[in-house]
Design a protein around this motif. Structure first.
Motif, PDB file in Angstrom:
ATOM      1  N   ARG A   1      11.167   0.964   0.887  1.00  0.00           N
ATOM      2  CA  ARG A   1      10.542   1.881   1.843  1.00  0.00           C
ATOM      3  C   ARG A   1      10.697   1.375   3.285  1.00  0.00           C
ATOM      4  O   ARG A   1      10.852   2.169   4.216  1.00  0.00           O
TER       5      ARG A   1
ATOM      6  N   HIS B   1       0.864  -1.195   0.000  1.00  0.00           N
ATOM      7  CA  HIS B   1       0.000   0.000   0.000  1.00  0.00           C
ATOM      8  C   HIS B   1       0.891   1.233   0.000  1.00  0.00           C
ATOM      9  O   HIS B   1       1.881   1.280   0.717  1.00  0.00           O
ATOM     10  N   PHE B   2       0.485   2.197  -0.808  1.00  0.00           N
ATOM     11  CA  PHE B   2       1.297   3.421  -0.922  1.00  0.00           C
ATOM     12  C   PHE B   2       0.407   4.647  -0.807  1.00  0.00           C
ATOM     13  O   PHE B   2      -0.824   4.533  -0.772  1.00  0.00           O
ATOM     14  N   ILE B   3       1.039   5.808  -0.827  1.00  0.00           N
ATOM     15  CA  ILE B   3       0.283   7.066  -0.891  1.00  0.00           C
ATOM     16  C   ILE B   3       0.169   7.402  -2.376  1.00  0.00           C
ATOM     17  O   ILE B   3       1.176   7.755  -3.011  1.00  0.00           O
ATOM     18  N   PRO B   4      -1.023   7.236  -2.952  1.00  0.00           N
ATOM     19  CA  PRO B   4      -1.136   7.298  -4.412  1.00  0.00           C
ATOM     20  C   PRO B   4      -0.837   8.665  -5.005  1.00  0.00           C
ATOM     21  O   PRO B   4      -0.539   8.769  -6.189  1.00  0.00           O
ATOM     22  N   SER B   5      -0.928   9.726  -4.169  1.00  0.00           N
ATOM     23  CA  SER B   5      -0.689  11.062  -4.713  1.00  0.00           C
ATOM     24  C   SER B   5       0.802  11.344  -4.910  1.00  0.00           C
ATOM     25  O   SER B   5       1.162  12.350  -5.507  1.00  0.00           O
ATOM     26  N   LEU B   6       1.639  10.450  -4.375  1.00  0.00           N
ATOM     27  CA  LEU B   6       3.087  10.721  -4.439  1.00  0.00           C
ATOM     28  C   LEU B   6       3.767   9.856  -5.502  1.00  0.00           C
ATOM     29  O   LEU B   6       3.259   8.794  -5.871  1.00  0.00           O
TER      30      LEU B   6
ATOM     31  N   GLU C   1       9.000   9.896  -3.845  1.00  0.00           N
ATOM     32  CA  GLU C   1       8.376  10.587  -2.697  1.00  0.00           C
ATOM     33  C   GLU C   1       7.823   9.580  -1.685  1.00  0.00           C
ATOM     34  O   GLU C   1       7.865   9.830  -0.476  1.00  0.00           O
ATOM     35  N   ASN C   2       7.306   8.456  -2.176  1.00  0.00           N
ATOM     36  CA  ASN C   2       6.814   7.439  -1.251  1.00  0.00           C
ATOM     37  C   ASN C   2       7.949   6.897  -0.388  1.00  0.00           C
ATOM     38  O   ASN C   2       7.757   6.627   0.794  1.00  0.00           O
TER      39      ASN C   2
ATOM     40  N   MET D   1       9.011   9.565   2.106  1.00  0.00           N
ATOM     41  CA  MET D   1       8.002   9.726   3.156  1.00  0.00           C
ATOM     42  C   MET D   1       8.413   8.969   4.415  1.00  0.00           C
ATOM     43  O   MET D   1       8.204   9.428   5.538  1.00  0.00           O
ATOM     44  N   SER D   2       9.011   7.789   4.210  1.00  0.00           N
ATOM     45  CA  SER D   2       9.443   6.977   5.345  1.00  0.00           C
ATOM     46  C   SER D   2      10.499   7.729   6.158  1.00  0.00           C
ATOM     47  O   SER D   2      10.466   7.702   7.393  1.00  0.00           O
TER      48      SER D   2
END
Lengths: 208, 435
Positions: free
Chosen positions: A148, A89-94, A98-99, A102-103
């Motif tokens: 990640r 699962h990821f942050i789809p806007s990034l 960037e994902n 984020m970590s």
């Protein structure tokens, strides 16, 4: 070092899950095996501090995970634990990069873009660094999920059925990556799976 | 990467879901913001131009029209009054100052107003160039007139009869040659939009038309004439004098001339009680600008309040819409939030992220609203300028506007509190296990 003591979990319906005591003393990778429905994922969530046990202790290094408050546990998990799930699962806007960054951000680590790019190179996905995460294949996404979970250099990496959705070729790649990258950051890999393709790779095993 | 960047990326990613909320918010806030500015600037214009004018004496008709025509120059005059008739008021001891206004001509739609030096002095006008008008056909022009017409010091120009563009044709042309002798500095008052000339200029300009008419018998000053014949004029002072019409006035050669109105400043509050009785039987009326403008504001305000109420409903709907879109987005983004928590995001951080997204939506809506209100104001200003030479200042702001945007931000944060709280108390394990 990872150790559990009298770990139990009771779902609102169903019989209580009683887990055997586990003791993985060194940084060697470990495998927790079990058939579907035996509570493997529940155990992984308990080990990673994602779910509070009905009773028992989880000790990671010198820290008893469930003696910490929720927010302390969040911070501890962020700094010391990496988790890879069956479905990434990821942050789809990034973007891909960037994902990964984020970590680092969420753990208050230096957001070193070069480091993130180096890791992307290791999984042969540097060329996709700026692409939307949703544009990657399942296998590629799983490789990014591994990066990640490792980029912030945790002490323990928990992987929940990381290869069950992958074909043999991708599975080999992922297993190889896990082994190499955990060595790179000196993290202990704990894999929860029923996938016997891991059997030959990790000697340290617990059967549920 | 940081929370603001992440929130902005999330908003951009789901822009289709949030666009409606933002548009609604921008439309509602923009409308209220524009109305606030219209009200503020209208009130400022009204107050600036009333400036110590207590009463306006003019021909009978609508008192509001009398005020609008003579104080603000945005309406047609109610008619003319004779100077001689007006003297019973203008020379009454209760009146401190009376400024004559005589008009009926224009130059390229800018009104030419015959008056005396008291008029520009009343508004504390300063000349940026030239000198005050002194002789007939001398013209001192307001700053807006100079700017738009391009008239410069020493330039001649021809007046046209009437006050309206439809009368700017050959038939209405006077061909009276005025000369610009002075240009006023911008003042923000009505004089910026006027061409001032001695009142005698207006009389002379209209003499041609008047000579064709048979002279009206002078019946109004019969009593005065008798008095003047038998007694030398005296100036009586004291309270009793205030109660009497000025019967003992000296006849003036201008008594039969006409003016459009007099702007009056009273000496004592009694003027308001005494003077209306004096002119009861004449064709004149006294109007009080403060009362008429209040009445106008009340009627105007009723319409404004209705539009404001509609806009506030739209704002409320936009907040409901923001709440729904964030709430729905959260349902779609449950796993994303859970992953963030797994990676070490604390509950507070996740709560802040959702609040920040709501806040940014309100800020984006607010910024659009600010732009919309200025566009709306600019369109209104253009219309107003075309009709009355008045404009709204789109660069102007107001404290009320700030309160409005502040309240919107607060309401936006309240609207996204529930989704943010849901994210805060999310069970990561259950979410990731699809329980």
């Amino acid at each position: 070092m990872l150790q559990t003591q009298s770990l139990k979990y009771q779902y609102p319906s169903g019989k209580p899950l009683v887990f055997p005591d586990i003791h993985f003393p060194d940084e060697q990778p470990a495998l927790i095996l079990g058939e579907s429905g035996c509570g493997k994922t529940t155990l992984l969530h308990l080990l990673a501090g994602l779910r509070t046990p009905t009773s028992g202790n989880v000790i990671l290094g010198q820290t008893n995970l469930y003696s910490l408050t929720t927010s302390e546990r969040d911070v501890f998990r962020g700094k010391n634990i990496g988790v890879v799930f069956q479905t990434a699962h990821f942050i789809p806007s990034l973007s891909v990069l960037e994902n990964i960054m984020m970590s680092l951000y969420l753990n208050g680590k230096v957001q070193d873009e070069n480091k993130a790019k180096d890791f992307l190179n290791l999984v042969n996905l540097f060329h996709k660094a700026f692409q939307p995460i949703g544009s990657l294949s399942v296998g590629e996404q799983q490789r990014i999920a591994i990066v990640r979970s490792i980029i912030h250099e945790p002490q323990w990496i928990f992987a929940d059925e990381p290869t069950s959705a992958l074909d043999n070729k991708n599975t080999d790649q992922v297993i190889h990556l896990f082994m190499e990258m955990t060595k790179t950051v000196n993290a202990q890999l704990i894999v929860v799976t029923h996938d016997n393709r891991w059997d030959n790779v990790i000697a340290n095993k617990v059967q549920l | 990467m940081n929370l603001i960047k992440l929130a902005l990326k999330n908003i951009k990613y789901q822009w289709l879901d949030t666009m409606l909320s933002v548009i609604l918010l921008a439309f509602g806030l923009g409308t209220v913001s524009m109305l606030i500015l219209v009200e503020k600037q209208t009130a400022e214009q009204f107050n600036k131009n009333i400036k110590d004018i207590d009463m306006v004496l003019g021909a009978k008709g609508s008192p509001l029209q009398l005020i609008l025509a003579n104080v603000y120059h945005v309406d047609a005059p109610t008619g003319n009054i004779k100077v001689g008739d007006a003297r019973m008021v203008t020379e009454n001891p209760t009146i401190e100052r009376a400024i004559p206004l005589a008009y009926g001509d224009n130059f390229e739609q800018w009104r030419i107003v015959g008056t005396d030096q008291g008029y520009p002095d009343h508004y504390e006008m300063k000349l940026s160039q030239g000198q005050n008008f002194q002789s007939d056909y001398d013209a001192c022009i307001g700053a807006d007139v100079a700017k738009v017409t391009g008239l410069k010091l020493g330039d001649p120009f021809l007046s046209t009869h009437g006050l309206d563009q439809s009368e700017n044709d050959e038939e209405h042309a006077h061909h009276h040659n005025y000369t610009v002798v002075g240009i006023y500095e911008p003042s923000g008052t009505v004089i910026d939009k006027l061409i001032l000339t001695p009142v005698s200029t207006v009389w002379h300009a209209h003499e041609d038309q008047e000579v064709e008419k048979p002279a009206e018998p002078d019946t109004t000053l019969t009593v005065e004439k008798i008095v003047i014949k038998n007694n030398p004029p005296t100036i009586r002072k004291g309270p009793l004098m205030m109660l009497r019409p000025a019967k003992e006035r000296v006849a003036s050669p201008n008594d039969n001339k006409e003016v459009t109105a007099y702007l009056l400043k009273k000496r004592t509050p009694m003027a308001q009680m005494i003077l209306p009785n004096l002119i009861k039987e004449t064709n004149m009326q006294l109007a009080l600008p403060a009362i008429e403008i209040n009445r106008l504001s009340e009627n105007f305000g009723l319409g404004m309040d209705t539009i404001k109420a509609i806009a506030l409903v739209i704002i409320a709907l936009s907040f409901i819409s923001i709440f729904i879109s964030l709430f729905n987005a959260l349902r779609k983004r449950k796993k994303e939030i859970a992953i963030m928590r797994t990676m070490g995001a604390t509950r507070i951080k996740v709560f802040c992220l959702i609040q920040l997204e709501g806040l940014l939506l309100v800020i984006i809506g607010g910024a659009l609203a600010w732009g919309l209100s200025r566009i709306g104001l600019s369109i209104l200003s253009q219309q107003l300028n075309n009709n009355f030479h008045y404009t709204f200042n789109i660069k102007d702001g107001s404290l009320e506007e700030l309160y409005l945007f502040g309240a919107a931000i607060l309401a936006g944060m309240i609207a996204c509190w529930i989704p943010a709280y849901q994210a805060y108390k999310m069970d990561i394990s259950k979410t990731l296990s699809n329980e």
